[in-house]
Design an enzyme around this catalytic site. Structure first.
Site, short mmCIF file in Angstrom:
data_model
loop_
_atom_site.label_atom_id
_atom_site.label_comp_id
_atom_site.label_asym_id
_atom_site.label_seq_id
_atom_site.Cartn_x
_atom_site.Cartn_y
_atom_site.Cartn_z
N ARG A 103 0.85 -1.18 0.00
CA ARG A 103 0.00 0.00 0.00
C ARG A 103 0.89 1.24 0.00
NH1 ARG A 103 -3.23 -2.12 -1.92
NH2 ARG A 103 -5.41 -2.50 -1.47
N GLU A 137 -3.52 7.81 -5.80
CA GLU A 137 -3.52 7.14 -7.11
C GLU A 137 -4.73 7.59 -7.91
OE1 GLU A 137 -3.47 2.96 -6.26
OE2 GLU A 137 -1.46 3.01 -5.45
N HIS A 184 -0.20 0.43 -10.12
CA HIS A 184 -1.00 -0.46 -9.26
C HIS A 184 -1.54 -1.64 -10.08
CE1 HIS A 184 -3.50 -0.63 -5.31
NE2 HIS A 184 -3.27 -1.84 -5.78
P1 NAD Z 1 -1.81 -10.97 4.39
O1 NAD Z 1 -2.80 -10.46 5.36
O2 NAD Z 1 -1.91 -12.38 3.91
O3 NAD Z 1 -0.34 -10.76 4.99
C1 NAD Z 1 0.08 -9.59 5.62
C2 NAD Z 1 1.15 -9.99 6.63
O4 NAD Z 1 1.69 -8.78 7.18
C3 NAD Z 1 0.60 -10.82 7.80
O5 NAD Z 1 1.33 -12.03 7.93
C4 NAD Z 1 0.80 -9.91 9.00
O6 NAD Z 1 1.14 -10.63 10.18
C5 NAD Z 1 1.97 -9.04 8.56
N1 NAD Z 1 2.09 -7.78 9.28
C6 NAD Z 1 1.11 -6.96 9.72
N2 NAD Z 1 1.65 -5.90 10.35
C7 NAD Z 1 3.00 -6.06 10.30
C8 NAD Z 1 4.10 -5.29 10.77
N3 NAD Z 1 3.91 -4.14 11.43
N4 NAD Z 1 5.35 -5.75 10.55
C9 NAD Z 1 5.55 -6.92 9.89
N5 NAD Z 1 4.54 -7.69 9.42
C10 NAD Z 1 3.28 -7.26 9.63
O7 NAD Z 1 -1.85 -9.95 3.16
P2 NAD Z 1 -1.46 -10.25 1.62
O8 NAD Z 1 -2.64 -10.82 0.93
O9 NAD Z 1 -0.16 -10.97 1.59
O10 NAD Z 1 -1.29 -8.74 1.07
C11 NAD Z 1 -0.15 -7.98 1.37
C12 NAD Z 1 -0.30 -6.55 0.86
O11 NAD Z 1 -0.43 -6.58 -0.58
C13 NAD Z 1 -1.51 -5.79 1.36
O12 NAD Z 1 -1.14 -4.47 1.67
C14 NAD Z 1 -2.46 -5.77 0.17
O13 NAD Z 1 -3.34 -4.67 0.20
C15 NAD Z 1 -1.44 -5.66 -0.96
N6 NAD Z 1 -1.93 -6.04 -2.28
C16 NAD Z 1 -1.53 -5.27 -3.34
C17 NAD Z 1 -1.93 -5.60 -4.63
C18 NAD Z 1 -1.46 -4.81 -5.82
O14 NAD Z 1 -2.01 -4.95 -6.92
N7 NAD Z 1 -0.43 -3.98 -5.67
C19 NAD Z 1 -2.78 -6.71 -4.84
C20 NAD Z 1 -3.15 -7.50 -3.74
C21 NAD Z 1 -2.70 -7.15 -2.45
#
Ligand code: NAD
Length: 333
Positions: free
Chosen positions: A235, A264, A283
């Site tokens: 994000r 964005e 994105h």
């Molecule tokens: P997820 O919930 O499966 O994993 C997130 C991980 O981050 C969890 O294991 C959690 O414990 C950890 N976490 C939370 N706070 C933390 C901190 N302070 N320090 C370290 N670790 C921490 O999420 P995901 O499905 O793997 O998605 C990850 C990111 O990707 C999200 O921000 C999501 O919005 C983003 N995303 C972006 C796109 C894109 O097109 N760019 C698409 C899908 C998801």
């Protein structure tokens, strides 16, 4: 009474995939792109379900959602939705967490590889007739370097595995998951300062929360190696962009690959778009033909489940533990 789904991100011509699922269940589709129609209050009041992508769904918008049972995020990040407000109103919030794990992790690694091989500068050089190795951005052998992963969730784990497959050592920081997750991802657990200090490529995979907002600020960037690259597909607000620009310009880090920005799309003259050693993509880490279909089908299927009185497959909140009874009886579909 026919149930109605308000789609807040497309005109009808753009929602044929949702329509396949929703039409089959006899649900009516109404579209208010970007949730900005002049008729919006009426549309909100008449909606049994709301489907959104990145549109903010605030508590005040929810106050108009008199009959809504589900706010379905067509995507992963739910930071634009006021989840406690939804729970207090007995509205399920759902997302589709598994539609683009392969795509986002591949995109993160693609940004790592593009930086590691100085791909875009060499493309420009070749186009300009400069047929040689650009020695001012030295290329280091990939094997033996370290990929740092912040957030070892679904996408972080996939990125870790792909990084190992390429011969990188992988370290990760995620205080919320157990040793089994690190072992499965093939990543060594480190704390945040160590992650910053040891990563040659640091890839961010955390959700946007109060804890992660601008976690990568000037102080964090100052702890990174001057030769290190930052990759953000999570994000935009996780990174302090002015601080990143300063760090790259001041050669305090080597460069960055950025798929997400705090605003964005960015303004056309946003300096990040023209910074030599920052690659920006719009994105699209999630994107593939398959993911674009899966996310809409799976989201629409959860809408149908909830309108039938069943719990969703991908709940973010649980309206049953909030002390608020869900809408009384399963509605006929
Ligand atoms: P997820 O919930 O499966 O994993 C997130 C991980 O981050 C969890 O294991 C959690 O414990 C950890 N976490 C939370 N706070 C933390 C901190 N302070 N320090 C370290 N670790 C921490 O999420 P995901 O499905 O793997 O998605 C990850 C990111 O990707 C999200 O921000 C999501 O919005 C983003 N995303 C972006 C796109 C894109 O097109 N760019 C698409 C899908 C998801």
């Amino acid at each position: 009474m026919t149930q109605r789904v308000l789609i807040g991100y497309a005109n009808l011509a753009d929602a044929p995939i949702e329509a396949e699922v929703l039409d089959a269940a006899g649900v009516e589709i109404v579209v208010a792109p970007e949730l900005d129609s002049a008729d919006l209050p009426d549309l909100l009041r008449q909606a049994d379900a709301l489907m959104v992508t990145l549109q903010p769904v605030t508590a005040s918008l929810m106050a108009e959602l008199e009959r809504c049972k589900i706010i379905c995020r067509i995507g992963t990040g739910v930071d634009a939705i006021d989840i406690p407000a939804a729970t207090a109103r007995g509205i399920w919030v759902t997302n589709v967490p598994d539609y683009s794990i392969d795509e986002v992790s591949t995109h993160a690694i693609a940004l790592v590889l593009a930086q590691a091989r100085n791909l875009f500068a060499h493309r420009e050089a070749a186009r300009g007739g400069d047929w040689r190795y650009l020695a001012d951005t030295p290329i280091r052998r990939f094997a033996g370097q370290t990929l740092g992963v912040l957030g070892l969730g679904r996408i972080g784990r996939a990125s870790a595995r792909k990084g190992r497959g390429l011969g990188l050592d992988v370290i990760a920081c995620d205080p919320y998951v157990g040793e089994d997750v690190f072992a499965e991802a093939g990543a060594r657990r480190v704390d945040f300062p160590t992650l910053l200090a040891e990563s040659d490529y640091l890839t961010l995979h955390v959700p946007l929360t109060d804890e992660t907002r601008r976690l990568i600020d000037a102080a964090a960037l100052a702890r990174m190696k001057p030769s290190a690259y930052l990759v953000n597909t999570s994000r935009g607000e996780v990174v302090d962009i002015p601080a990143l620009l300063e760090a790259v310009r001041g050669r305090r880090i080597a460069g960055a690959g950025i798929d997400v920005l705090p605003v964005e799309p960015p303004a056309a003259n946003d300096p990040i778009l023209n910074e030599e050693r920052i690659i920006v993509t719009p994105h699209i880490a999630w994107a593939s033909n398959e993911a674009a279909r899966d996310v809409r089908v799976r989201g629409a299927e959860d809408v149908i489940r909830v309108l039938r009185g069943e719990p969703p497959r991908y709940p973010i909140n649980d309206i049953r533990v909030a002390g608020v009874s869900p809408h009384p009886s399963p509605l006929p579909l």
